[in-house]
Design an enzyme around this catalytic site. Structure first.
Site, PDB file in Angstrom:
ATOM      1  N   GLU A 104       0.832  -1.217   0.000  1.00  0.00           N
ATOM      2  CA  GLU A 104       0.000   0.000   0.000  1.00  0.00           C
ATOM      3  C   GLU A 104       0.862   1.261   0.000  1.00  0.00           C
ATOM      4  O   GLU A 104       0.735   2.100   0.883  1.00  0.00           O
ATOM      5  CB  GLU A 104      -0.894   0.001   1.253  1.00  0.00           C
ATOM      6  CG  GLU A 104      -1.770  -1.223   1.421  1.00  0.00           C
ATOM      7  CD  GLU A 104      -2.431  -1.297   2.810  1.00  0.00           C
ATOM      8  OE1 GLU A 104      -2.089  -0.485   3.710  1.00  0.00           O
ATOM      9  OE2 GLU A 104      -3.282  -2.173   2.993  1.00  0.00           O
ATOM     10  N   CYS A 156      -2.597  33.582   9.305  1.00  0.00           N
ATOM     11  CA  CYS A 156      -2.413  34.219  10.611  1.00  0.00           C
ATOM     12  C   CYS A 156      -2.193  33.200  11.712  1.00  0.00           C
ATOM     13  O   CYS A 156      -3.053  32.962  12.563  1.00  0.00           O
ATOM     14  CB  CYS A 156      -3.611  35.103  10.901  1.00  0.00           C
ATOM     15  SG  CYS A 156      -3.720  36.396   9.662  1.00  0.00           S
ATOM     16  N   GLU A 157      -1.055  32.550  11.661  1.00  0.00           N
ATOM     17  CA  GLU A 157      -0.614  31.575  12.659  1.00  0.00           C
ATOM     18  C   GLU A 157       0.902  31.656  12.695  1.00  0.00           C
ATOM     19  O   GLU A 157       1.538  31.658  11.636  1.00  0.00           O
ATOM     20  CB  GLU A 157      -0.966  30.139  12.225  1.00  0.00           C
ATOM     21  CG  GLU A 157      -2.420  29.800  12.142  1.00  0.00           C
ATOM     22  CD  GLU A 157      -3.065  29.553  13.487  1.00  0.00           C
ATOM     23  OE1 GLU A 157      -2.342  29.353  14.500  1.00  0.00           O
ATOM     24  OE2 GLU A 157      -4.307  29.577  13.529  1.00  0.00           O
ATOM     25  N   TYR A 172       0.923  14.000   0.415  1.00  0.00           N
ATOM     26  CA  TYR A 172       0.486  14.705   1.625  1.00  0.00           C
ATOM     27  C   TYR A 172       0.669  16.216   1.493  1.00  0.00           C
ATOM     28  O   TYR A 172       0.932  16.909   2.471  1.00  0.00           O
ATOM     29  CB  TYR A 172       1.180  14.131   2.880  1.00  0.00           C
ATOM     30  CG  TYR A 172       1.000  12.636   2.979  1.00  0.00           C
ATOM     31  CD1 TYR A 172      -0.234  12.093   3.286  1.00  0.00           C
ATOM     32  CD2 TYR A 172       2.046  11.752   2.677  1.00  0.00           C
ATOM     33  CE1 TYR A 172      -0.432  10.720   3.311  1.00  0.00           C
ATOM     34  CE2 TYR A 172       1.862  10.374   2.704  1.00  0.00           C
ATOM     35  CZ  TYR A 172       0.617   9.867   3.031  1.00  0.00           C
ATOM     36  OH  TYR A 172       0.422   8.511   3.046  1.00  0.00           O
TER      37      TYR A 172
HETATM   38  C1  LIG Z   1      -1.236   6.135   5.030  1.00  0.00           C
HETATM   39  C2  LIG Z   1      -1.334   4.692   4.790  1.00  0.00           C
HETATM   40  C3  LIG Z   1      -0.591   4.090   3.773  1.00  0.00           C
HETATM   41  C4  LIG Z   1       0.414   4.831   2.934  1.00  0.00           C
HETATM   42  O1  LIG Z   1       1.516   5.234   3.669  1.00  0.00           O
HETATM   43  P1  LIG Z   1       2.823   5.825   2.923  1.00  0.00           P
HETATM   44  O2  LIG Z   1       3.735   6.148   4.024  1.00  0.00           O
HETATM   45  O3  LIG Z   1       2.367   7.032   2.179  1.00  0.00           O
HETATM   46  O4  LIG Z   1       3.328   4.767   2.019  1.00  0.00           O
HETATM   47  C5  LIG Z   1      -0.780   2.734   3.554  1.00  0.00           C
HETATM   48  N1  LIG Z   1      -1.647   1.999   4.305  1.00  0.00           N
HETATM   49  C6  LIG Z   1      -2.384   2.550   5.283  1.00  0.00           C
HETATM   50  C7  LIG Z   1      -3.306   1.710   6.067  1.00  0.00           C
HETATM   51  C8  LIG Z   1      -2.253   3.922   5.571  1.00  0.00           C
HETATM   52  O5  LIG Z   1      -2.960   4.455   6.556  1.00  0.00           O
END
Ligand SMILES: *Cc1c(COP(=O)(O)O)cnc(C)c1O
Length: 433
Positions: free
Chosen positions: A279, A349-350, A377
Site C-alpha cells: 500500500e 495568521c498563525e 500529503y
Molecule cells: C497512510 C497509509 C498508507 C500509505 O503510507 P505511505 O507512508 O504514504 O506509504 C498505507 N496503508 C495505510 C493503512 C495507511 O494508513
C-alpha cells in the site's frame, strides 16, 4: 547549492528551473501561484519500479489514495495496473470516478461507518482491512443485511518500532491502529464462526516515511508466525498485505532501495504461496511533485529574515504539523549565496505557518521558489483556512503541461453555505440535508 538529486526530472537550463522539459516560470505565468506541479514521468517511474521489484510474484500494488487523490493521477495509476488503498467512502468514490477497479481496492481505517461499509460491499471491493473486534461484527451485520459475504483481513499490530516521527508511527502496541498482536488469533477464530464474512488475508501497516529495512522484516516475520498458527487452526490466508510506509529522500537521508526491500521480503516468503499486497503512497507520488510559490515580501526583524510567500500551511501543512523538512530552490538560479539565512513563511495568521526555516536563498519579492518533494500529503492535506482557495494542479510530461486541478474559485469557497436559515421550513430543511 540546491540539492536536486532526489528529483531527477528537475534541472536548471540556462539558470531556469525545468521540470521535465517545461519551464516552471512559464507555468507560473500561465497558471498562477501557488501551483502544484507533478511529473508524469516520475510518477510512472516510481510505480513501475515498485511493480518490477515484485514481478516474480502475484502482487497487487494498492496505491494509498490519501497521499494524493487527484483524479488524473488515480486514473494514470489505474491504467498502469494499480489497485488502491482507501480509508473512506470519499476515497472509494474518487477511485471509481477515476475509472479504478473496485475489485482491486482494500479498505483500511479505524472508523468505517455502516454507510461506508455498505457502499464498499455494494461496489464489491477486494478486502476490508479490519481494525477492531467491533468492526468485525459490524461488517458481518452489514453483509448480512445486503445478503453478501464480506472479504476480510485483520490489520495486525506487529508492535515493531518503525523509527520514524511519532505522529506517523502506527504499528506500536498502544497505537489506535490495528488489532493487538496478542488478540489476532482469537479474532480470526471469531471471524471463522461468522456467517457473512470470508477470511482472505492478513495485513499490517507500521508507519510512514520509514527509511530502514529492519522494521519491515521484523513485521513480516511476526505476521508469518501468525499465518503458521492460523494454518494449524485450519484457517487459511490467501493474501498478505504489508502496508505502505517506505520513505523517500527529502533532504539527504538515504532510504530503502526497492530491490533490497523486495529481495529481503521475497526470500522470507518462499513458504507463503498467496498473493502479496503493498500500500505505498508517499513512495509513488512524494518526489513526483513540487509546490511553486511566489515571494510576496521580504521582511527583517532584529534576529530574523522572512520571505513571505503566497503558499501557506493551508496548501502544505507538513512543516507545521510534523516539523517536516522540504528542500526549497530558486526557480531562477542565483549567482551567489546570501550571508544570512531566512525563513519561508505564508500569509496565514498563525505563527506556525512556516514552510521552511534557515535557508540560504537569494529570494527577492516576485521571485519564484519551488518547494520540493510535495507530491504526497501536500494537496491532499490542504484546507481552506483563512478562506484561501485551494491551489491549482498541473501535470507535465516531456514538453507538455496539462491542468489536472483548477484553482478553487471564491464562489466555490462559499457555495455550500446557507445564509437564509431563518426562512427554512422543516420541509426545505429535509431536502437540504
Ligand atoms: C497512510 C497509509 C498508507 C500509505 O503510507 P505511505 O507512508 O504514504 O506509504 C498505507 N496503508 C495505510 C493503512 C495507511 O494508513
Amino acid at each position: 547549492m540546491a540539492n536536486l538529486t532526489p528529483f531527477p526530472e528537475l534541472s536548471y537550463r540556462h539558470n531556469e528551473l525545468f521540470l521535465e522539459e517545461v519551464s516552471l516560470s512559464q507555468l507560473a505565468k500561465l497558471y498562477g501561484t501557488p501551483l502544484y506541479v507533478y511529473s508524469y514521468s516520475a510518477l510512472v517511474k516510481a510505480f513501475s519500479e515498485f511493480q518490477n521489484a515484485f514481478k516474480e510474484r502475484d502482487t497487487l500494488i494498492c496505491y494509498a489514495v490519501k497521499a494524493n487523490g487527484n483524479l488524473s493521477l488515480l486514473r494514470e495509476l489505474a491504467a498502469l495496473g494499480a489497485g488502491f488503498d482507501i480509508v473512506s467512502a470519499g476515497e472509494l468514490r474518487r477511485v471509481i470516478e477515476a475509472g479504478g477497479d473496485a475489485k482491486k481496492v482494500v479498505f483500511s481505517g479505524v472508523g468505517k461507518s455502516q454507510e461506508e461499509i455498505k457502499y464498499a460491499l455494494e461496489v464489491g471491493i477486494f478486502c476490508f482491512n479490519i481494525e477492531s473486534e467491533e468492526e468485525l461484527f459490524r461488517i458481518n451485520q452489514c453483509a448480512q443485511d445486503l445478503i453478501k459475504k464480506a472479504p476480510i483481513s485483520f490489520r495486525v499490530n506487529p508492535d515493531v518500532d518503525p523509527k520514524t516521527h511519532p505522529y506517523i508511527s502506527t504499528g506500536l502496541k498502544n497505537s489506535k491502529f490495528g488489532v493487538p498482536f496478542s488478540t489476532a488469533i482469537d479474532l480470526y477464530r471469531k471471524a471463522n464462526q461468522l456467517s457473512h464474512v470470508l477470511i482472505q488475508g492478513i495485513d499490517c501497516h507500521i508507519g510512514s516515511q520509514i527509511t530502514e529495512l529492519s522494521p519491515f522484516i521484523e513485521a513480516l516475520e511476526r505476521i508469518l508466525g501468525l499465518i503458521a498458527q492460523l494454518k494449524e487452526l485450519g484457517i487459511s490466508i490467501s493474501h498478505l498485505d504489508l502496508g505502505g510506509g517506505i520513505g523517500i529522500t527529502y533532504k539527504d537521508e538515504s532510504t530503502i532501495a526497492l530491490n533490497d526491500y523486495a529481495n529481503e521480503l521475497l526470500k522470507r516468503l518462499h513458504h507463503f504461496p498467496g498473493k502479496l499486497i503493498f500500500e505505498p503512497g508517499r513512495r509513488i507520488v512524494g518526489n513526483s511533485g513540487l509546490l511553486l510559490t511566489k515571494v510576496e515580501y521580504l521582511k527583517e526583524s532584529p534576529d530574523h529574515r522572512f520571505a513571505i510567500v503566497d503558499a501557506a500551511m493551508n496548501d502544505l501543512v507538513r512543516p507545521s504539523l510534523y516539523d517536516a523538512w522540504h528542500e526549497v530552490v530558486e526557480v531562477t538560479q542565483p549567482s551567489s549565496i546570501p550571508s544570512r539565512p531566512l525563513d519561508i513563511v505564508g500569509p496565514v495568521c498563525e505563527t506556525g505557518d512556516i514552510l521552511a526555516t534557515n535557508r540560504y536563498l537569494m529570494a527577492q519579492s516576485n521571485d519564484l521558489l519551488a518547494i520540493l518533494s510535495t507530491g504526497a500529503y501536500g494537496s491532499s492535506m490542504s484546507s481552506n483556512y483563512n478562506a484561501r482557495p485551494k491551489a491549482a494542479e498541473v501535470l507535465v510530461y516531456n514538453k507538455d503541461h496539462y491542468l489536472i486541478g483548477r484553482r478553487e474559485s471564491f464562489t466555490e469557497l462559499t457555495q455550500r453555505e446557507l445564509t437564509d436559515f431563518f426562512n427554512q421550513t422543516s420541509l426545505t430543511k429535509n431536502k437540504l440535508i
